[in-house]
Design a protein around this motif. Sequence first.
Motif, PDB file in Angstrom:
ATOM      1  N   PHE A   1       0.842  -1.197   0.000  1.00 32.81           N
ATOM      2  CA  PHE A   1       0.000   0.000   0.000  1.00 32.81           C
ATOM      3  C   PHE A   1       0.875   1.244   0.000  1.00 32.81           C
ATOM      4  CE2 PHE A   1      -2.545   3.389   1.784  1.00 32.81           C
ATOM      5  CZ  PHE A   1      -3.783   3.204   1.192  1.00 32.81           C
ATOM      6  N   ARG A   2       1.948   1.227   0.795  1.00 36.45           N
ATOM      7  CA  ARG A   2       2.856   2.378   0.835  1.00 36.45           C
ATOM      8  C   ARG A   2       3.500   2.600  -0.525  1.00 36.45           C
ATOM      9  NH1 ARG A   2       7.889   1.302   2.542  1.00 36.45           N
ATOM     10  NH2 ARG A   2       7.048  -0.209   4.030  1.00 36.45           N
ATOM     11  N   ALA A   3       3.937   1.517  -1.174  1.00 40.04           N
ATOM     12  CA  ALA A   3       4.555   1.661  -2.493  1.00 40.04           C
ATOM     13  C   ALA A   3       3.561   2.238  -3.497  1.00 40.04           C
ATOM     14  CB  ALA A   3       5.076   0.312  -2.978  1.00 40.04           C
TER      15      ALA A   3
ATOM     16  N   HIS B   1       7.860   2.057 -13.588  1.00 38.50           N
ATOM     17  CA  HIS B   1       9.242   1.694 -13.331  1.00 38.50           C
ATOM     18  C   HIS B   1       9.750   2.250 -11.999  1.00 38.50           C
ATOM     19  CE1 HIS B   1       9.850  -0.132 -17.243  1.00 38.50           C
ATOM     20  NE2 HIS B   1       9.270   0.916 -17.807  1.00 38.50           N
ATOM     21  N   VAL B   2       9.169   3.343 -11.548  1.00 41.02           N
ATOM     22  CA  VAL B   2       9.643   3.957 -10.308  1.00 41.02           C
ATOM     23  C   VAL B   2       9.272   3.111  -9.090  1.00 41.02           C
ATOM     24  CG1 VAL B   2       9.627   6.098  -8.956  1.00 41.02           C
ATOM     25  CG2 VAL B   2       9.421   6.197 -11.428  1.00 41.02           C
ATOM     26  N   VAL B   3       8.334   2.192  -9.248  1.00 38.33           N
ATOM     27  CA  VAL B   3       7.971   1.329  -8.119  1.00 38.33           C
ATOM     28  C   VAL B   3       9.081   0.347  -7.790  1.00 38.33           C
ATOM     29  CG1 VAL B   3       6.889  -0.643  -9.301  1.00 38.33           C
ATOM     30  CG2 VAL B   3       5.950   0.171  -7.138  1.00 38.33           C
TER      31      VAL B   3
ATOM     32  N   LEU C   1       2.306  -2.198 -15.288  1.00 39.41           N
ATOM     33  CA  LEU C   1       3.502  -2.791 -14.696  1.00 39.41           C
ATOM     34  C   LEU C   1       3.322  -3.065 -13.207  1.00 39.41           C
ATOM     35  CD1 LEU C   1       6.416  -3.647 -15.277  1.00 39.41           C
ATOM     36  CD2 LEU C   1       7.134  -1.306 -14.797  1.00 39.41           C
ATOM     37  N   PHE C   2       2.382  -2.389 -12.575  1.00 37.14           N
ATOM     38  CA  PHE C   2       2.162  -2.589 -11.143  1.00 37.14           C
ATOM     39  C   PHE C   2       1.657  -3.992 -10.820  1.00 37.14           C
ATOM     40  CE2 PHE C   2       2.082   1.560  -8.667  1.00 37.14           C
ATOM     41  CZ  PHE C   2       2.896   2.221  -9.568  1.00 37.14           C
ATOM     42  N   THR C   3       1.251  -4.769 -11.819  1.00 42.72           N
ATOM     43  CA  THR C   3       0.878  -6.165 -11.553  1.00 42.72           C
ATOM     44  C   THR C   3       2.097  -7.003 -11.182  1.00 42.72           C
ATOM     45  OG1 THR C   3       0.990  -6.620 -13.935  1.00 42.72           O
ATOM     46  CG2 THR C   3      -1.176  -6.148 -13.008  1.00 42.72           C
TER      47      THR C   3
ATOM     48  N   ALA D   1      -3.497  -4.469  -2.302  1.00 38.02           N
ATOM     49  CA  ALA D   1      -2.810  -3.423  -1.540  1.00 38.02           C
ATOM     50  C   ALA D   1      -2.128  -2.422  -2.462  1.00 38.02           C
ATOM     51  CB  ALA D   1      -1.787  -4.058  -0.597  1.00 38.02           C
ATOM     52  N   MET D   2      -1.603  -2.908  -3.576  1.00 42.33           N
ATOM     53  CA  MET D   2      -0.872  -2.041  -4.498  1.00 42.33           C
ATOM     54  C   MET D   2      -1.795  -1.071  -5.233  1.00 42.33           C
ATOM     55  SD  MET D   2       2.305  -1.788  -5.344  1.00 42.33           S
ATOM     56  CE  MET D   2       3.353  -1.022  -6.539  1.00 42.33           C
ATOM     57  N   PHE D   3      -2.986  -1.543  -5.598  1.00 45.46           N
ATOM     58  CA  PHE D   3      -3.875  -0.723  -6.406  1.00 45.46           C
ATOM     59  C   PHE D   3      -4.935   0.008  -5.593  1.00 45.46           C
ATOM     60  CE2 PHE D   3      -2.127  -3.328  -9.793  1.00 45.46           C
ATOM     61  CZ  PHE D   3      -2.061  -2.442 -10.858  1.00 45.46           C
TER      62      PHE D   3
END
Length: 407
Positions: A239-241, A250-252, A285-287, A312-314
């Motif tokens: 979640f923070r990321a 790409h910055v993740v 890319l976040f997948t 959590a990521m999305f």
Amino acid sequence: MADTVTAAREAHQSTAWEVFRVFLRLGLTSFGGPIAHLGYFHDDFVVRRKWLEEKTYADLVALCQFLPGPTSSKVGIAIGLSRAGYLGALAAWTGFTLPSAIALVLFAYGVDAFGSTLGSGWLHGLKVAAVAVVAQAVLSMMRSLAPDRERATLAVVAAALVLAIPSAFIQIGVILLGAVAGMTWLRQQAPTDHVAMPHTVTRGAAIAAIVAFFAILLGLPLLVAAFPSHSLQLFEAFFRAGSLVFGGGHVVLPLLQASVVPPGWVSNDAFLAGYGAAQAVPGPLFTFSAYLGAVMGPAPNGWLGAALCLVAMFLPAFLLVVGPLPFWDDLRRQNWARSALCGVNAAVVGLLLAALYNPVWTSGILKPGDFALAAAAFLLLFMWQTPPWLVVAFCALGGAALSTIQL
């Protein structure tokens, strides 16, 4: 506000199922990263389907670039929201995200099944592919987000700080530093040709989304400290990321690498192999988060871990689309907001520049043959405009060939 809601109701011409079908097709075919995704969206929703006007789409992209998180996914969520309400937003995200998430989870199972070959040539070739992909991303982002001396200097300072003090906290500090530097050093004028966004979000719902976002972002670390749980730690880290990433997928990389590799949840080799594989699939890319959740050592992992990390990521993207919509008209007219964004964007170029060196370069370039393969991959990406998935396949084959001839 009344005009905005009326426009949104007039645009409410799609069912959630129709939104899902349209975005599922895009999720299966949209290769090339967030900039390419925005091009696909423009062609589909502005030119062909005419779901949005040209200026409305441009305004939507500006809002999503102003906020952290995956830009193309936020644009898709907002389009689904404008067409079929909150259920449409969920349908758009599901359709666009599901294909690449499933593909990367299956790849994670393959890595786990053949763990003994983790050092094999083809897998090392994926790490070499990551070098070329990140190098191209740095160059592209430097041109668009740090094109002058001031912002380029800010990017290099940010990279130096991150490399000198490697931690997730310094990365957050660098982003905040970029915002402060932007407000004091970079003066940007607000545009005058602003177009109101069509939506059905009330101010009450927007405030609830903003409160929920900050409550989760600030409250989860305290909850993890009070009730140690690996599942909570995972949710908090991802979640923070998803909450702090500006400038594209790409910055993740540095944020996630700092969260999952040092604790030993995911090995550095598996991390970079998955990052290379993520270039070969369509969609956001976040997948990559689904891959990390699946390949993780401690439970939850597999499909359950993938689902936990993906949500959590999305989740920040949903909250950060719903929350600012009713207030965007006023905020975009403020010069300080645009100046802060310019500084943040320059700082995230520095984050990615640091990630290019460590862990991407230090893990992928181990011998002269690796450098030659990375240079060829960069040439294919940058000069020949080769699709990333073909470049990834080329690097996998090249890595296998180099391992057999020991070059």
